[in-house]
Enzyme design. Structure first.
Site, mmCIF file in Angstrom:
data_model
loop_
_atom_site.group_PDB
_atom_site.id
_atom_site.type_symbol
_atom_site.label_atom_id
_atom_site.label_comp_id
_atom_site.label_asym_id
_atom_site.label_seq_id
_atom_site.Cartn_x
_atom_site.Cartn_y
_atom_site.Cartn_z
ATOM 1 N N ARG A 22 6.029 18.726 -30.321
ATOM 2 C CA ARG A 22 6.395 17.515 -30.836
ATOM 3 C C ARG A 22 5.319 16.345 -31.106
ATOM 4 N NH1 ARG A 22 10.098 15.704 -26.288
ATOM 5 N NH2 ARG A 22 10.301 13.677 -27.418
ATOM 6 N N LYS A 56 12.261 19.658 -18.567
ATOM 7 C CA LYS A 56 13.745 18.970 -18.282
ATOM 8 C C LYS A 56 14.312 18.807 -19.659
ATOM 9 C CE LYS A 56 12.215 14.383 -18.200
ATOM 10 N NZ LYS A 56 12.187 12.993 -17.646
ATOM 11 N N ASP A 57 13.490 19.099 -20.745
ATOM 12 C CA ASP A 57 14.189 19.016 -22.073
ATOM 13 C C ASP A 57 14.979 20.307 -22.511
ATOM 14 O OD1 ASP A 57 13.398 16.269 -22.257
ATOM 15 O OD2 ASP A 57 11.592 16.699 -23.531
ATOM 16 N N ARG A 106 19.393 8.836 -13.827
ATOM 17 C CA ARG A 106 18.934 7.854 -13.280
ATOM 18 C C ARG A 106 19.869 6.659 -13.358
ATOM 19 N NH1 ARG A 106 13.651 8.750 -16.930
ATOM 20 N NH2 ARG A 106 12.580 10.065 -15.504
ATOM 21 N N ARG A 122 16.072 3.852 -24.957
ATOM 22 C CA ARG A 122 15.370 5.296 -25.339
ATOM 23 C C ARG A 122 13.919 4.726 -26.063
ATOM 24 N NH1 ARG A 122 17.637 9.198 -29.002
ATOM 25 N NH2 ARG A 122 16.029 10.204 -28.275
ATOM 26 N N CYS A 170 22.796 16.752 -21.031
ATOM 27 C CA CYS A 170 22.641 15.399 -21.159
ATOM 28 C C CYS A 170 23.800 14.599 -20.824
ATOM 29 C CB CYS A 170 21.941 14.803 -22.248
ATOM 30 S SG CYS A 170 20.245 15.317 -22.360
#
Length: 309
Positions: A11, A85-86, A134, A151, A244
Protein backbone atom coordinates in the site's frame (compact mmCIF):
# COMPACT_ATOMS: atom_id res chain seq x y z
CA UNK A 1 21.54 -15.87 -11.09
CA UNK A 2 18.72 -13.41 -10.35
CA UNK A 3 18.33 -11.11 -13.35
CA UNK A 4 14.70 -9.99 -13.07
CA UNK A 5 13.99 -7.88 -9.95
CA UNK A 6 11.70 -9.25 -7.29
CA UNK A 7 8.48 -7.22 -7.37
CA UNK A 8 7.29 -6.26 -3.87
CA UNK A 9 3.71 -5.04 -3.51
CA UNK A 10 2.61 -2.58 -0.87
CA UNK A 11 0.00 0.00 0.00
CA UNK A 12 1.06 3.60 -0.39
CA UNK A 13 0.69 4.94 3.15
CA UNK A 14 3.85 6.20 4.88
CA UNK A 15 3.65 3.31 7.37
CA UNK A 16 3.16 0.68 4.65
CA UNK A 17 6.15 2.08 2.74
CA UNK A 18 8.31 2.14 5.88
CA UNK A 19 7.48 -1.54 6.47
CA UNK A 20 8.22 -2.41 2.85
CA UNK A 21 11.60 -0.67 2.84
CA UNK A 22 12.47 -2.43 6.09
CA UNK A 23 11.64 -5.75 4.41
CA UNK A 24 13.67 -4.90 1.30
CA UNK A 25 16.64 -3.74 3.37
CA UNK A 26 16.64 -6.97 5.38
CA UNK A 27 16.55 -8.99 2.16
CA UNK A 28 19.42 -6.95 0.71
CA UNK A 29 21.55 -7.37 3.83
CA UNK A 30 20.80 -11.08 4.27
CA UNK A 31 21.41 -12.07 0.66
CA UNK A 32 24.03 -9.47 -0.30
CA UNK A 33 21.79 -8.11 -3.06
CA UNK A 34 21.78 -4.56 -4.48
CA UNK A 35 18.73 -2.32 -4.34
CA UNK A 36 18.00 -2.84 -8.04
CA UNK A 37 17.31 -6.52 -7.32
CA UNK A 38 13.95 -5.32 -5.98
CA UNK A 39 11.14 -3.24 -7.43
CA UNK A 40 8.60 -1.75 -5.04
CA UNK A 41 5.11 -1.59 -6.56
CA UNK A 42 2.63 0.72 -4.80
CA UNK A 43 -1.06 -0.11 -5.13
CA UNK A 44 -4.12 1.72 -3.82
CA UNK A 45 -6.54 -0.52 -1.93
CA UNK A 46 -10.23 -0.02 -1.23
CA UNK A 47 -9.42 0.34 2.46
CA UNK A 48 -7.15 3.29 1.65
CA UNK A 49 -9.69 4.97 -0.61
CA UNK A 50 -12.73 4.70 1.69
CA UNK A 51 -11.97 6.58 4.90
CA UNK A 52 -15.32 8.02 5.97
CA UNK A 53 -16.78 4.79 7.36
CA UNK A 54 -15.74 2.06 9.79
CA UNK A 55 -14.16 -1.00 8.22
CA UNK A 56 -16.90 -3.16 9.75
CA UNK A 57 -19.44 -1.29 7.60
CA UNK A 58 -17.64 -1.67 4.27
CA UNK A 59 -16.26 -5.20 4.22
CA UNK A 60 -13.59 -5.67 6.86
CA UNK A 61 -9.89 -6.42 6.70
CA UNK A 62 -9.78 -7.76 3.15
CA UNK A 63 -10.20 -4.21 1.86
CA UNK A 64 -6.49 -3.63 2.57
CA UNK A 65 -5.29 -6.74 0.75
CA UNK A 66 -7.49 -7.61 -2.25
CA UNK A 67 -5.66 -5.64 -4.93
CA UNK A 68 -2.27 -6.89 -3.75
CA UNK A 69 -3.47 -10.49 -3.62
CA UNK A 70 -4.93 -10.33 -7.13
CA UNK A 71 -1.53 -9.30 -8.50
CA UNK A 72 0.25 -11.98 -6.46
CA UNK A 73 -2.02 -14.63 -7.96
CA UNK A 74 -1.56 -13.29 -11.49
CA UNK A 75 2.22 -13.29 -11.13
CA UNK A 76 2.54 -9.52 -11.43
CA UNK A 77 3.93 -9.41 -7.89
CA UNK A 78 6.37 -11.83 -6.26
CA UNK A 79 5.59 -10.89 -2.66
CA UNK A 80 3.50 -8.40 -0.69
CA UNK A 81 4.24 -6.73 2.63
CA UNK A 82 1.40 -6.24 5.13
CA UNK A 83 0.65 -5.27 8.70
CA UNK A 84 -0.23 -8.69 10.10
CA UNK A 85 -3.24 -7.41 12.04
CA UNK A 86 -4.81 -6.28 8.71
CA UNK A 87 -4.80 -9.82 7.31
CA UNK A 88 -7.98 -11.90 7.17
CA UNK A 89 -7.58 -15.32 8.77
CA UNK A 90 -8.61 -17.04 5.52
CA UNK A 91 -6.36 -16.23 2.57
CA UNK A 92 -7.15 -16.82 -1.12
CA UNK A 93 -6.30 -20.31 -2.38
CA UNK A 94 -2.71 -20.36 -3.59
CA UNK A 95 -1.37 -17.72 -1.19
CA UNK A 96 0.22 -17.96 2.25
CA UNK A 97 2.04 -15.92 4.88
CA UNK A 98 5.53 -17.30 4.60
CA UNK A 99 7.62 -14.90 6.69
CA UNK A 100 7.38 -12.46 9.58
CA UNK A 101 9.89 -9.80 10.61
CA UNK A 102 10.85 -9.40 14.28
CA UNK A 103 7.87 -7.99 16.10
CA UNK A 104 7.80 -4.40 17.32
CA UNK A 105 6.29 -3.33 20.65
CA UNK A 106 2.65 -4.58 20.43
CA UNK A 107 1.11 -2.12 22.91
CA UNK A 108 -1.50 0.50 22.16
CA UNK A 109 -0.45 4.12 22.51
CA UNK A 110 -2.75 6.71 24.07
CA UNK A 111 -2.29 10.18 22.59
CA UNK A 112 -4.05 12.75 24.74
CA UNK A 113 -4.73 16.42 24.02
CA UNK A 114 -6.60 17.34 27.22
CA UNK A 115 -5.13 14.63 29.49
CA UNK A 116 -1.98 12.52 29.42
CA UNK A 117 -3.62 9.19 30.32
CA UNK A 118 -6.87 7.39 29.63
CA UNK A 119 -7.90 7.38 33.28
CA UNK A 120 -7.17 11.12 33.67
CA UNK A 121 -9.58 12.14 30.90
CA UNK A 122 -12.46 14.23 32.24
CA UNK A 123 -15.88 12.65 32.41
CA UNK A 124 -17.66 12.78 29.04
CA UNK A 125 -14.47 13.37 27.04
CA UNK A 126 -14.35 12.18 23.44
CA UNK A 127 -11.90 9.59 22.08
CA UNK A 128 -11.58 8.82 18.38
CA UNK A 129 -10.87 5.23 17.29
CA UNK A 130 -11.89 3.06 14.35
CA UNK A 131 -11.04 -0.23 16.11
CA UNK A 132 -13.98 -2.06 17.70
CA UNK A 133 -11.51 -3.73 20.08
CA UNK A 134 -10.15 -0.39 21.27
CA UNK A 135 -13.64 1.08 21.48
CA UNK A 136 -14.85 -1.82 23.62
CA UNK A 137 -11.79 -1.73 25.90
CA UNK A 138 -12.17 2.03 26.39
CA UNK A 139 -15.84 1.56 27.30
CA UNK A 140 -14.92 -1.28 29.66
CA UNK A 141 -12.48 0.94 31.59
CA UNK A 142 -14.27 4.27 31.12
CA UNK A 143 -17.98 3.81 30.37
CA UNK A 144 -18.45 7.57 30.73
CA UNK A 145 -16.26 8.29 27.69
CA UNK A 146 -17.76 9.25 24.33
CA UNK A 147 -16.13 7.08 21.62
CA UNK A 148 -16.43 8.05 17.97
CA UNK A 149 -15.19 6.41 14.75
CA UNK A 150 -11.90 7.94 13.69
CA UNK A 151 -10.21 6.63 10.53
CA UNK A 152 -7.36 7.83 8.33
CA UNK A 153 -3.58 7.67 8.14
CA UNK A 154 -1.54 8.27 11.30
CA UNK A 155 -0.77 11.88 10.40
CA UNK A 156 -4.42 12.53 9.52
CA UNK A 157 -5.59 11.29 12.90
CA UNK A 158 -2.93 13.28 14.74
CA UNK A 159 -3.97 16.41 12.80
CA UNK A 160 -7.64 15.86 13.71
CA UNK A 161 -6.58 15.48 17.34
CA UNK A 162 -4.54 18.70 17.21
CA UNK A 163 -7.51 20.53 15.65
CA UNK A 164 -9.60 19.59 18.67
CA UNK A 165 -12.01 17.19 16.97
CA UNK A 166 -11.40 14.76 19.86
CA UNK A 167 -9.72 14.83 23.26
CA UNK A 168 -7.59 11.76 22.57
CA UNK A 169 -6.98 8.91 20.18
CA UNK A 170 -5.30 5.49 20.28
CA UNK A 171 -2.69 4.22 17.82
CA UNK A 172 -0.47 1.17 17.58
CA UNK A 173 2.84 2.03 19.22
CA UNK A 174 4.64 -0.17 16.68
CA UNK A 175 3.46 2.01 13.80
CA UNK A 176 4.50 5.20 15.56
CA UNK A 177 7.95 3.75 16.20
CA UNK A 178 8.35 2.71 12.57
CA UNK A 179 7.44 6.25 11.51
CA UNK A 180 9.97 7.78 13.89
CA UNK A 181 7.22 9.18 16.14
CA UNK A 182 8.44 7.64 19.40
CA UNK A 183 7.61 10.79 21.37
CA UNK A 184 3.96 11.11 20.28
CA UNK A 185 2.29 8.86 22.90
CA UNK A 186 1.36 10.40 26.23
CA UNK A 187 0.73 6.92 27.71
CA UNK A 188 1.55 3.34 26.71
CA UNK A 189 -1.35 1.13 27.73
CA UNK A 190 -0.78 -1.94 29.93
CA UNK A 191 -1.22 -5.03 27.70
CA UNK A 192 -2.92 -6.88 30.58
CA UNK A 193 -5.58 -4.19 31.15
CA UNK A 194 -5.68 -3.17 27.49
CA UNK A 195 -4.63 -6.23 25.44
CA UNK A 196 -3.51 -5.67 21.83
CA UNK A 197 -5.11 -6.93 18.66
CA UNK A 198 -3.95 -10.36 17.48
CA UNK A 199 -0.77 -9.91 15.39
CA UNK A 200 -0.38 -6.22 16.31
CA UNK A 201 3.15 -4.94 15.75
CA UNK A 202 4.19 -7.70 13.32
CA UNK A 203 5.05 -7.25 9.63
CA UNK A 204 4.15 -10.26 7.48
CA UNK A 205 5.08 -11.19 3.92
CA UNK A 206 2.60 -12.95 1.64
CA UNK A 207 3.56 -14.97 -1.44
CA UNK A 208 2.34 -17.71 -3.75
CA UNK A 209 2.36 -21.28 -2.50
CA UNK A 210 4.88 -23.41 -4.40
CA UNK A 211 7.18 -20.62 -5.61
CA UNK A 212 10.58 -21.96 -4.47
CA UNK A 213 12.55 -18.94 -5.71
CA UNK A 214 10.57 -16.56 -3.47
CA UNK A 215 10.20 -18.99 -0.57
CA UNK A 216 13.99 -19.46 -0.42
CA UNK A 217 14.48 -15.69 -0.52
CA UNK A 218 12.06 -15.09 2.35
CA UNK A 219 12.91 -18.06 4.56
CA UNK A 220 16.23 -16.41 5.39
CA UNK A 221 14.57 -13.37 7.02
CA UNK A 222 11.69 -15.16 8.78
CA UNK A 223 11.75 -14.50 12.53
CA UNK A 224 10.62 -17.80 13.98
CA UNK A 225 9.50 -16.48 17.37
CA UNK A 226 7.23 -13.89 15.74
CA UNK A 227 5.99 -16.50 13.24
CA UNK A 228 4.95 -18.85 16.05
CA UNK A 229 3.41 -16.15 18.26
CA UNK A 230 1.36 -14.65 15.42
CA UNK A 231 0.32 -18.11 14.18
CA UNK A 232 -1.09 -18.79 17.65
CA UNK A 233 -2.94 -15.46 17.73
CA UNK A 234 -4.34 -15.98 14.23
CA UNK A 235 -5.49 -19.46 15.25
CA UNK A 236 -7.46 -17.87 18.08
CA UNK A 237 -8.93 -15.29 15.72
CA UNK A 238 -9.86 -17.90 13.12
CA UNK A 239 -11.60 -20.11 15.67
CA UNK A 240 -13.81 -17.16 16.63
CA UNK A 241 -14.50 -16.16 13.01
CA UNK A 242 -12.74 -12.93 13.93
CA UNK A 243 -13.11 -9.87 11.74
CA UNK A 244 -13.36 -6.11 12.07
CA UNK A 245 -16.91 -6.67 13.37
CA UNK A 246 -15.76 -8.38 16.55
CA UNK A 247 -13.88 -6.95 19.57
CA UNK A 248 -11.14 -9.57 20.03
CA UNK A 249 -7.76 -9.19 21.73
CA UNK A 250 -4.94 -11.71 21.95
CA UNK A 251 -1.22 -11.87 22.58
CA UNK A 252 1.25 -14.77 22.63
CA UNK A 253 4.78 -14.86 24.02
CA UNK A 254 7.47 -17.47 23.50
CA UNK A 255 9.85 -18.82 26.14
CA UNK A 256 12.31 -21.32 24.71
CA UNK A 257 10.19 -23.98 23.02
CA UNK A 258 7.08 -23.06 25.01
CA UNK A 259 4.39 -20.52 24.19
CA UNK A 260 1.83 -18.74 26.37
CA UNK A 261 -1.31 -17.09 24.98
CA UNK A 262 -3.85 -14.77 26.58
CA UNK A 263 -7.04 -13.81 24.76
CA UNK A 264 -10.14 -11.74 25.41
CA UNK A 265 -13.50 -11.20 23.75
CA UNK A 266 -15.80 -8.31 24.60
CA UNK A 267 -19.23 -7.03 23.79
CA UNK A 268 -18.98 -3.83 21.71
CA UNK A 269 -20.18 -1.71 24.64
CA UNK A 270 -17.47 -3.18 26.90
CA UNK A 271 -20.00 -4.21 29.55
CA UNK A 272 -19.16 -7.92 29.34
CA UNK A 273 -15.97 -9.79 28.53
CA UNK A 274 -14.37 -13.23 28.81
CA UNK A 275 -10.67 -14.08 29.04
CA UNK A 276 -8.61 -17.20 28.48
CA UNK A 277 -4.97 -18.17 29.05
CA UNK A 278 -3.34 -21.31 27.64
CA UNK A 279 0.19 -22.68 27.48
CA UNK A 280 1.81 -25.27 25.25
CA UNK A 281 4.60 -26.07 22.82
CA UNK A 282 5.59 -23.72 20.04
CA UNK A 283 5.43 -26.63 17.60
CA UNK A 284 1.64 -26.57 18.07
CA UNK A 285 1.21 -22.78 18.15
CA UNK A 286 -1.73 -22.57 15.74
CA UNK A 287 -3.56 -25.47 17.38
CA UNK A 288 -3.08 -23.84 20.79
CA UNK A 289 -4.72 -20.65 19.55
CA UNK A 290 -7.62 -22.63 18.13
CA UNK A 291 -8.02 -24.43 21.46
CA UNK A 292 -8.07 -21.08 23.30
CA UNK A 293 -10.87 -19.99 20.99
CA UNK A 294 -12.80 -23.19 21.72
CA UNK A 295 -12.44 -22.66 25.46
CA UNK A 296 -13.63 -19.06 25.33
CA UNK A 297 -16.62 -20.02 23.17
CA UNK A 298 -17.56 -22.68 25.73
CA UNK A 299 -17.32 -20.26 28.68
CA UNK A 300 -19.05 -17.35 26.95
CA UNK A 301 -21.88 -19.38 25.43
CA UNK A 302 -23.60 -18.93 22.07
CA UNK A 303 -25.70 -15.95 23.16
CA UNK A 304 -22.56 -13.87 23.74
CA UNK A 305 -21.42 -14.29 20.14
CA UNK A 306 -24.92 -14.00 18.69
CA UNK A 307 -24.97 -10.38 19.87
CA UNK A 308 -22.23 -9.62 17.32
CA UNK A 309 -24.36 -10.56 14.34
Amino acid sequence: MQTKPFRIGTRGSPLALAQTYETRDRLMATHGLPADSFEIVVLSTAGDRITDRALSEIGGKGLFTQELEEQLLSGELDLAVHSSKDMPTKLPDGLHLCAFLPREDPRDAFVGRTAKTLMELPQGATIGSSSLRRQALIRRLRPDINVITFRGLVDTRLRKLEEGQVDATLLAYAGLRRLGKHDVPTELLDPVEFPPAPAQGAICIESRVGDPRVETLLAAINHRETYDAVSCERGFLASLDGSCRTPIAGFATCDGEDIRFSGMVLTPDGSSHHSVTVEGRRSSATELGVEAGRQIREVAGPSFFAAWG
